[in-house]
Design an enzyme around this catalytic site. Structure first.
Site, PDB file in Angstrom:
ATOM      1  CG  HIS B  59      -1.880  -1.001   1.222  1.00 47.15           C
ATOM      2  ND1 HIS B  59      -2.840  -1.093   2.273  1.00 47.15           N
ATOM      3  CD2 HIS B  59      -2.068  -2.112   0.450  1.00 47.15           C
ATOM      4  CE1 HIS B  59      -4.051  -2.025   1.794  1.00 47.15           C
ATOM      5  NE2 HIS B  59      -3.439  -2.799   0.719  1.00 47.15           N
ATOM      6  CD  GLU B  61      -1.973   3.892   3.425  1.00 43.40           C
ATOM      7  OE1 GLU B  61      -1.475   3.438   2.401  1.00 43.40           O
ATOM      8  OE2 GLU B  61      -3.091   4.126   3.925  1.00 43.40           O
ATOM      9  CB  CYS B  89      -6.338  -0.851   5.576  1.00 45.07           C
ATOM     10  SG  CYS B  89      -4.557  -1.460   5.410  1.00 45.07           S
ATOM     11  CB  CYS B  92      -1.649   1.529   6.228  1.00 44.90           C
ATOM     12  SG  CYS B  92      -1.458   0.613   4.899  1.00 44.90           S
TER      13      CYS B  92
END
Lengths: 155, 155
Positions: B59, B61, B89, B92
Site C-alpha cells: 500500500h 503508506e 486500513c 497501514c
C-alpha cells in the site's frame, strides 16, 4: 486431531521457533513464522528483521507473506497456512486478511501488542474482508519462554 | 490555520493525489501517500503497487514508510507527517503507529476497509503504542472522486 497431523503442526511450529531463536541471535525481537503451501511444502520461513533492515514492517509474518507472494507471483495466498510463535499485531493480522490466508496457528498470546484476540481484534470487523481460522496456544510455553528470556536478558 | 500553512497542506495532498493518479494509470487502486520530514522536505512519495509487485502489503503508506526508514537508517520516524488520499486500513494504521509518525492527514474516509475511524480503530487500543494526531477530510472530494471514477471505469 490424528497423531500424524499433530506431529506436522509441531514440526511447523518448531521451525517457526527456530526462526524466532535466529532472530534473537541477531538482536531482533524473537518472533518466527512459517507459511505452508496447500501441498504441505514450506513456502517461506522468517524471523523478525526490523532492526537489520531498518523496516518497521519487517515482522516475521510480513516477511513470509511477501516472500511467498513474490515466489508465486500472486497477491493472495488462499489455502496457505501460517504458523507464528506470537499472536500477530494489528499490522500483521490485516496483512494476513488481505492475503486471504486460510489458517493462522500462533503460540503465545500478546497482551502488549496483539491484534487478533485483543486490542484491534482485526478479523472481527466488516472492514476485514477475510477471517482466517485461528488456532492459538500451539507450543505456547516454548514461544512465550523465548520472548521472556530475550527481554529478561536485555534488562 | 494561516494561509501559508494551508497552502503547504494542500501542496502535500496534491502530490499524494498525483501519486494516486499514477497508481490508477498502472491499474492499481488509486491511493497515494507522501511522507514529510521534520524540516518540511518530502521524504518519500508513492502510490499503491500491490499488483505490480505481487505484494499485498505494498500500500502507498507502507511504501513511503519503508522508503523513508531505509533512507534514514531508522525504524522510527517521529516528527514525520503522513499525507494519504484515503483513510489507512488496519495494516497501514498499525505500521504508522509502529513508526511513531506524528500526524496523519487523510482525504476520503473508507467505510469499506478503513481502520482508523472505523472497524479496527487501530489507534484506540492500548496495544497501539503510539497514536498520531489524525486529520481527515483534506481534499476529501478530489480523493473520493478518484476512487469512484476508478472503480466505475472497471465495472
Amino acid at each position: 486431531m490424528g497423531q500424524g497431523k499433530a506431529m506436522q503442526f509441531k514440526s511447523h511450529m518448531d521451525l517457526a521457533l527456530k526462526e524466532a531463536q535466529a532472530a534473537a541471535d541477531r538482536g531482533e525481537v524473537p518472533v518466527g513464522a512459517v507459511l505452508v503451501a496447500p501441498n504441505g511444502d514450506i513456502a517461506a520461513q522468517a524471523g523478525n528483521r526490523t532492526r537489520e533492515l531498518n523496516d518497521p514492517t519487517a515482522h516475521a509474518e510480513i516477511l513470509v507473506i511477501r516472500a511467498a507472494c513474490d515466489a508465486l507471483g500472486a497477491e493472495r495466498l488462499p489455502d496457505y497456512d501460517l504458523y507464528v510463535t506470537l499472536e500477530p499485531c494489528a499490522m500483521c493480522a490485516a496483512a494476513i486478511a488481505a492475503t486471504r490466508i486460510r489458517r493462522v496457528y500462533y503460540g503465545a498470546s500478546d497482551p502488549k501488542s496483539g491484534g487478533v484476540a485483543q486490542g484491534a481484534c482485526v478479523f472481527d470487523h466488516p472492514q476485514s474482508h477475510h477471517s482466517p481460522e485461528v488456532y492459538e496456544g500451539l507450543a505456547e510455553e516454548d514461544c512465550a519462554k523465548m520472548l521472556k528470556d530475550f527481554f529478561a536478558a536485555r534488562r
